[in-house]
Structures are given as structure tokens and as C-alpha cells.
Design a protein around this motif. Structure first.
Motif, PDB file in Angstrom:
ATOM      1  N   ILE A  58      18.281 -21.468 -81.141  1.00 15.50           N
ATOM      2  CA  ILE A  58      18.167 -22.363 -79.988  1.00 15.50           C
ATOM      3  C   ILE A  58      17.960 -23.798 -80.446  1.00 15.50           C
ATOM      4  O   ILE A  58      18.568 -24.737 -79.906  1.00 15.50           O
ATOM      5  CB  ILE A  58      17.022 -21.894 -79.067  1.00 15.50           C
ATOM      6  N   ASN A  59      17.122 -23.992 -81.453  1.00 10.98           N
ATOM      7  CA  ASN A  59      16.886 -25.342 -81.942  1.00 10.98           C
ATOM      8  C   ASN A  59      18.135 -25.918 -82.601  1.00 10.98           C
ATOM      9  O   ASN A  59      18.414 -27.119 -82.496  1.00 10.98           O
ATOM     10  CB  ASN A  59      15.710 -25.359 -82.924  1.00 10.98           C
ATOM     11  N   ARG A  60      18.903 -25.087 -83.257  1.00 13.30           N
ATOM     12  CA  ARG A  60      20.165 -25.557 -83.840  1.00 13.30           C
ATOM     13  C   ARG A  60      21.091 -26.065 -82.735  1.00 13.30           C
ATOM     14  O   ARG A  60      21.721 -27.119 -82.861  1.00 13.30           O
ATOM     15  CB  ARG A  60      20.844 -24.436 -84.614  1.00 13.30           C
ATOM     16  N   THR A  61      21.196 -25.294 -81.655  1.00 13.83           N
ATOM     17  CA  THR A  61      22.073 -25.730 -80.561  1.00 13.83           C
ATOM     18  C   THR A  61      21.543 -27.003 -79.914  1.00 13.83           C
ATOM     19  O   THR A  61      22.334 -27.884 -79.538  1.00 13.83           O
ATOM     20  CB  THR A  61      22.218 -24.635 -79.492  1.00 13.83           C
ATOM     21  N   ASN A  62      20.230 -27.120 -79.802  1.00 12.24           N
ATOM     22  CA  ASN A  62      19.658 -28.324 -79.206  1.00 12.24           C
ATOM     23  C   ASN A  62      19.977 -29.560 -80.039  1.00 12.24           C
ATOM     24  O   ASN A  62      20.231 -30.648 -79.492  1.00 12.24           O
ATOM     25  CB  ASN A  62      18.144 -28.174 -79.055  1.00 12.24           C
ATOM     26  N   ASN A  63      19.954 -29.419 -81.355  1.00  9.73           N
ATOM     27  CA  ASN A  63      20.300 -30.548 -82.217  1.00  9.73           C
ATOM     28  C   ASN A  63      21.768 -30.928 -82.079  1.00  9.73           C
ATOM     29  O   ASN A  63      22.129 -32.107 -82.100  1.00  9.73           O
ATOM     30  CB  ASN A  63      19.970 -30.207 -83.675  1.00  9.73           C
ATOM     31  N   VAL A  64      22.622 -29.928 -81.939  1.00 14.20           N
ATOM     32  CA  VAL A  64      24.045 -30.217 -81.720  1.00 14.20           C
ATOM     33  C   VAL A  64      24.233 -30.949 -80.395  1.00 14.20           C
ATOM     34  O   VAL A  64      24.924 -31.975 -80.322  1.00 14.20           O
ATOM     35  CB  VAL A  64      24.870 -28.910 -81.747  1.00 14.20           C
ATOM     36  N   LEU A  65      23.619 -30.444 -79.345  1.00  9.03           N
ATOM     37  CA  LEU A  65      23.786 -31.041 -78.024  1.00  9.03           C
ATOM     38  C   LEU A  65      23.217 -32.453 -77.959  1.00  9.03           C
ATOM     39  O   LEU A  65      23.714 -33.295 -77.203  1.00  9.03           O
ATOM     40  CB  LEU A  65      23.113 -30.156 -76.968  1.00  9.03           C
ATOM     41  N   ALA A  66      22.193 -32.728 -78.757  1.00  7.40           N
ATOM     42  CA  ALA A  66      21.596 -34.066 -78.766  1.00  7.40           C
ATOM     43  C   ALA A  66      22.457 -35.078 -79.512  1.00  7.40           C
ATOM     44  O   ALA A  66      22.191 -36.286 -79.439  1.00  7.40           O
ATOM     45  CB  ALA A  66      20.205 -34.004 -79.406  1.00  7.40           C
ATOM     46  N   ASN A  67      23.486 -34.612 -80.203  1.00  7.57           N
ATOM     47  CA  ASN A  67      24.318 -35.518 -81.008  1.00  7.57           C
ATOM     48  C   ASN A  67      25.795 -35.464 -80.625  1.00  7.57           C
ATOM     49  O   ASN A  67      26.667 -35.776 -81.438  1.00  7.57           O
ATOM     50  CB  ASN A  67      24.147 -35.171 -82.489  1.00  7.57           C
ATOM     51  N   LEU A  68      26.076 -35.080 -79.387  1.00  6.79           N
ATOM     52  CA  LEU A  68      27.465 -35.012 -78.936  1.00  6.79           C
ATOM     53  C   LEU A  68      28.151 -36.374 -79.004  1.00  6.79           C
ATOM     54  O   LEU A  68      29.376 -36.456 -79.187  1.00  6.79           O
ATOM     55  CB  LEU A  68      27.524 -34.483 -77.504  1.00  6.79           C
ATOM     56  N   SER A  69      27.389 -37.447 -78.876  1.00  7.99           N
ATOM     57  CA  SER A  69      27.982 -38.789 -78.896  1.00  7.99           C
ATOM     58  C   SER A  69      28.606 -39.130 -80.247  1.00  7.99           C
ATOM     59  O   SER A  69      29.416 -40.060 -80.342  1.00  7.99           O
ATOM     60  CB  SER A  69      26.931 -39.841 -78.540  1.00  7.99           C
ATOM     61  N   LYS A  70      28.237 -38.392 -81.298  1.00  4.10           N
ATOM     62  CA  LYS A  70      28.804 -38.651 -82.627  1.00  4.10           C
ATOM     63  C   LYS A  70      30.230 -38.099 -82.754  1.00  4.10           C
ATOM     64  O   LYS A  70      30.915 -38.393 -83.726  1.00  4.10           O
ATOM     65  CB  LYS A  70      27.923 -38.012 -83.697  1.00  4.10           C
ATOM     66  N   LEU A  71      30.644 -37.273 -81.813  1.00  4.90           N
ATOM     67  CA  LEU A  71      31.978 -36.692 -81.875  1.00  4.90           C
ATOM     68  C   LEU A  71      33.029 -37.721 -81.473  1.00  4.90           C
ATOM     69  O   LEU A  71      32.771 -38.626 -80.679  1.00  4.90           O
ATOM     70  CB  LEU A  71      32.051 -35.458 -80.981  1.00  4.90           C
ATOM     71  N   SER A  72      34.223 -37.556 -82.003  1.00  8.02           N
ATOM     72  CA  SER A  72      35.236 -38.611 -81.941  1.00  8.02           C
ATOM     73  C   SER A  72      35.907 -38.760 -80.588  1.00  8.02           C
ATOM     74  O   SER A  72      36.252 -39.871 -80.165  1.00  8.02           O
ATOM     75  CB  SER A  72      36.305 -38.354 -83.009  1.00  8.02           C
ATOM     76  N   THR A  73      36.130 -37.663 -79.883  1.00  5.26           N
ATOM     77  CA  THR A  73      36.906 -37.715 -78.650  1.00  5.26           C
ATOM     78  C   THR A  73      36.199 -36.953 -77.537  1.00  5.26           C
ATOM     79  O   THR A  73      35.375 -36.067 -77.792  1.00  5.26           O
ATOM     80  CB  THR A  73      38.295 -37.091 -78.853  1.00  5.26           C
ATOM     81  N   PRO A  74      36.521 -37.265 -76.284  1.00  8.66           N
ATOM     82  CA  PRO A  74      35.967 -36.496 -75.171  1.00  8.66           C
ATOM     83  C   PRO A  74      36.309 -35.010 -75.258  1.00  8.66           C
ATOM     84  O   PRO A  74      35.495 -34.167 -74.876  1.00  8.66           O
ATOM     85  CB  PRO A  74      36.611 -37.145 -73.942  1.00  8.66           C
ATOM     86  N   ALA A  75      37.491 -34.685 -75.749  1.00  7.67           N
ATOM     87  CA  ALA A  75      37.875 -33.281 -75.886  1.00  7.67           C
ATOM     88  C   ALA A  75      36.976 -32.568 -76.892  1.00  7.67           C
ATOM     89  O   ALA A  75      36.565 -31.423 -76.666  1.00  7.67           O
ATOM     90  CB  ALA A  75      39.334 -33.170 -76.308  1.00  7.67           C
ATOM     91  N   GLN A  76      36.673 -33.240 -78.008  1.00 16.35           N
ATOM     92  CA  GLN A  76      35.752 -32.658 -78.987  1.00 16.35           C
ATOM     93  C   GLN A  76      34.382 -32.463 -78.378  1.00 16.35           C
ATOM     94  O   GLN A  76      33.748 -31.428 -78.567  1.00 16.35           O
ATOM     95  CB  GLN A  76      35.638 -33.586 -80.208  1.00 16.35           C
TER      96      GLN A  76
END
Length: 470
Positions: free
Chosen positions: A114-132
């Protein structure tokens, strides 16, 4: 300064250690890593998402112990744990202790994912495109929902047991736990809170994965999200929504039943009948909506360790279960015949590195059949009779002329046996189980059929309340 608790992103920790090699006096802390170091770019976030899937492979989760422990706790005479490990013995005897180390390990591994997923979700802005961003958000929320659904069913009372809005569930942690101190104040949310969050996350994930997340059963797809929603709604007794979600999960020509049931577990019609043949691999098939990937390099199939007769052979299958098969049922080939001196074993887990199949087409057909039958009215998709007969025909059995709820539930029991479904099904159908030592009946809503909050968690966090009966 933001920090990530150790153990969440092993790859990132290794990467963070490299700069310190240039200056032996500039020692980097080893108990945390700055989020700015862990998540620099889109590649880092994608790697962290892979880490979420890797976490699901843990033996304490879908690598096997979660399915084993819940099935043993629910067992009413279909199987017997004959091994020496005390943790599964406590589960089968319905006498779990708050110090059961396996219960504690499952709790820890679940919140790690769960904490791994939370860290991913907290950093979605680092992804390159809206589709990503949409794809990664959908996959992370699917993973978080999968874990939370099993946690709340293990450690909380069933949805139909009392009042979900007041019954304690499990803590909802929806932001990264950045320090050890962050974890201490958490309290248990209600069962209703947890279900609401799961449905919200899965609804979002299904919408996000319209264009992202491949249909390869390696990663979450919109079909996997719909299928998990169908499970959740079925557990709640929300049959209309369960039927609709199952129908969406089946709405692709890329999925279908394997011609032979044993193909789900790596067998062909030729080799399943040969008692001496043991398979070593079990890959994904057209029937798999979502599966845990296991290889010689990654993941462990602990179900192989406990169930396979050529491994520990700790779990035997009893006549109460094998007698349910009709003559000619090809699913019975997945069970070795018992003799006066040798017990019966399931062959579902003969593959040493077999993938663990978590969501399949057969489950969705039977979910749609049951939900449509219970809901009444005009069925969504196929009729209950058509769905049940699809499963029976694949098993080599004659089609039914009419269908009953009992017939649907029997097919579900035979099709999904020893795969971690029994506890949830027992509770939602309000069935009894038995104490294997006394043969006394145990009602579906008994306190001893709810897992205890681990002692180590209660001991360090005064905000956690223990379950009744412990």
C-alpha cells in the motif's frame, strides 16, 4: 524534508547509495531516502510501479500464504493441514493467536505494498504524458484496492455481519508514510469506509485504463478493475452492480475459457492423467484476467510448497470435497485419487514456478450467473443458465435444463477450490464451518473467523483496537 520508509523501493535505495561511493566521508542515511532522489523522472515512477507488482508476489500475500490461511480458517472438512507449521494449524483449528507470526507478516507485507502505491500516486506529475499518468494511476489504484479488499475481509467483520458503518475495518492510509512516526497515529477505519475507498479507487482505475494498461494479465487492465469490482459488489450483496461489473470484465474477445480446465494450471489433457508427470512452468492463458507472475528469478509460489504432493504435501483433500464431482467431470483430474494408505492432493500447484492466477474468466462467468440470478429481472449479458452451462460444458458435463442458486454455488465451489475464495464465500452465504478437533459447528459470523490485529501492531500503536474475542 520528505523521506520514504525503508523497504518500500529497494531499487531506489540502491541507486541512492551510489553517490556516496565518491566520498566515503559523505555517508548517506540508510534508514530513509529523499523523495527527490527516488523520483526524479518518469522512469523512476515506472520502476516504482513495477515494485508495487513485485510486492504482490510476496509469499505473505498472493505468493500463497494469504490464500492458504484464509482457506484453512474457513475450511469445514474439504481439506486438512497435516504439516508441522503452527501458524497454518492455528488457522485450520480456528484458534488464531494474536502472536501468530504469519498473520503479522501478511499485515506488514500488505501495508508495504500500500505504501509503495501511495508513493507512486504521489508522484504522478513526474510522468511525461497524460496517458502515462492515467495508466500508472489506474494500475496503482487497482493494486491498492486488491490489497485493501483482502485486508478488510480478513481483519474486519463481513459486510453482512452487523453494521459496516460502525464495525472496525483496517486503517486507510492513502498518502506515503514518510517516517516511522507517521505510522503511529493511524486508527482503524470502519468496514464501510474501506469498501467505499475500494469502490472509488477501482471506479477511477477502470476509467483511467481505457487507453492504458495492457490486456496481458501481467499488469492491471480495465477488465481486471471491473472484475475486482464484481468481487467487491458480490461480497456486499449488491447483485445488480456485481452482474454489470462482471459483464464489463468479460466484454472483450481477447478473453475466454480454455478448452480444458487444467490448462489454467499448466496441464494438457494428455499429461494431467499421468500421475508421474510434474510440470515446472505455468504461464498466463486467454482465461487469465490478472495473475501474479512467478519465475525462477522473481516471486515464489508458496502454494506449490504446501499443496503439491512432490513438495511438502502439507494439505490433503478430503472425500467430502472430491465426492462433489459428477462422473465425467474433467476438473476431478486435478485431484489425485485417494487410496487406503495415500491421501488425495490437488494438482493445481504442481508447477514449481507456476503463476498464481488471481482473476479468471470462469470466476466472472459464475459471478455474473449468481448476481443475475439473485437480482432477478432481465439479466445483464448472458443468462445464469447460459453462464453455468458454459462452465459445465468446458468440464465435460451435460448442460442443465434449469438452474438454481445451489447449482451455481456448487459450480463455483468446484471451479475455484483451494484458491483463496472460501472464507469470503462462506461469510457472504452465511454458511457454517466446523472445529476440526471437536466437530462442533461454528457460525459464519463467529469472532474466531476474523483474523486478530497482530500483537506487534497493537503493542506499538495505542490507536489500534483489537478484534472481539482476542
Amino acid at each position: 524534508m520528505k523521506k520514504i520508509v525503508p523497504g518500500l523501493l529497494a531499487m531506489a535505495l540502491l541507486a541512492a547509495a551510489l553517490p556516496s561511493c565518491n566520498n566515503k566521508l559523505n555517508v548517506q542515511p540508510v534508514t530513509y531516502i529523499d523523495t527527490s532522489t527516488a523520483f526524479n523522472n518518469a522512469s523512476d515512477v515506472q520502476a516504482a510501479l513495477v515494485g508495487c507488482y513485485t510486492g504482490l508476489q510476496s509469499v505473505n500475500l498472493y505468493g500463497g500464504y494469504l490464500q492458504l490461511m484464509t482457506d484453512l480458517l474457513a475450511d469445514n472438512g474439504d481439506e486438512s493441514f497435516v504439516g508441522t507449521f503452527t501458524q497454518p494449524q492455528e488457522a485450520q483449528r480456528k484458534t488464531l493467536l494474536i502472536t501468530n507470526s504469519q498473520v503479522s507478516a501478511t499485515w506488514l507485507s500488505a501495508y508495504d505494498v500500500i505504501n509503495r502505491t501511495n508513493n507512486v500516486l504521489a508522484n504522478l506529475s513526474k510522468l511525461s504524458t497524460p496517458a502515462q499518468q492515467a495508466s500508472v494511476e489506474g494500475e496503482a489504484k487497482f493494486i491498492r484496492s486488491l490489497v485493501y479488499f483482502d485486508l478488510v475481509r480478513m481483519f474486519g467483520r463481513a459486510w453482512n455481519d452487523g453494521t459496516p458503518a460502525s464495525n472496525p475495518g483496517v486503517p486507510l492510509v492513502l498518502a506515503p508514510t514518510l517516517t516511522a512516526a507517521d505510522a503511529l497515529p493511524v486508527a482503524r477505519n470502519t468496514v464501510a469506509d474501506v469498501y467505499t475507498q475500494i469502490i472509488t479507487d477501482l471506479t477511477t482505475a477502470e476509467a483511467r485504463l481505457i487507453t492504458g494498461g495492457g490486456l496481458n494479465s501481467f499488469s492491471a487492465s480495465r477488465y481486471a478493475c471491473a472484475a475486482l469490482l464484481a468481487r467487491v459488489y458480490l461480497q456486499q450483496g449488491d447483485f445488480a452492480n456485481a452482474a454489470a461489473a462482471a459483464n464489463r470484465a468479460l466484454a472483450t474477445t481477447s478473453l475466454g475459457l480454455n478448452p480444458f480446465y487444467g490448462a489454467n494450471f499448466g496441464f494438457t489433457t494428455a499429461n494431467v492423467s499421468a500421475a508421474t508427470i510434474s510440470i515446472t512452468t505455468n504461464t498466463n492463458t486467454i482465461e487469465d484476467i490478472f495473475a501474479i507472475q512467478v519465475t525462477a528469478q522473481s516471486g515464489t509460489n508458496q502454494l506449490n510448497t504446501f499443496y503439491a504432493r512432490n513438495r511438502r504435501a502439507d494439505v490433503t483433500v478430503l472425500p467430502q470435497f472430491t465426492s462433489l464431482f459428477e462422473t465425467g467431470d474433467s476438473r476431478a483430474l486435478l485431484y489425485t485419487p485417494a487410496t487406503a494408505s495415500v491421501a488425495s492432493y490437488t494438482r493445481k500447484y504442481d508447477a514449481l514456478y507456476g503463476n498464481v492466477k488471481l482473476i479468471r474468466v470462469d470466476e466472472m462467468l459464475l459471478t455474473r450467473a449468481e448476481a443475475n440470478f439473485r437480482a432477478g429481472g432481465t439479466p445483464v449479458g448472458a443468462t445464469p443458465l447460459a453462464d453455468v452451462n458454459a462452465v459445465r460444458t468446458r468440464a465435460g458435463l451435460p448442460a442443465l435444463a434449469t438452474v438454481t442458486l445451489a447449482a451455481i454455488l456448487k459450480e463455483r465451489r468446484l471451479e475455484l477450490a483451494f484458491e483463496g475464495f472460501r472464507l469470503g464465500d462462506l461469510k457472504r452465504n452465511q454458511e457454517t464451518t466446523v472445529d476440526p478437533l471437536t466437530n462442533a459447528s461454528i457460525p459464519w459470523n463467529a469472532s474466531r473467523l476474523v483474523f486478530p490485529i497482530p500483537f506487534r501492531e497493537i503493542n506499538v500503536n495505542p490507536n489500534l483496537v483489537q478484534n472481539a474475542g482476542y
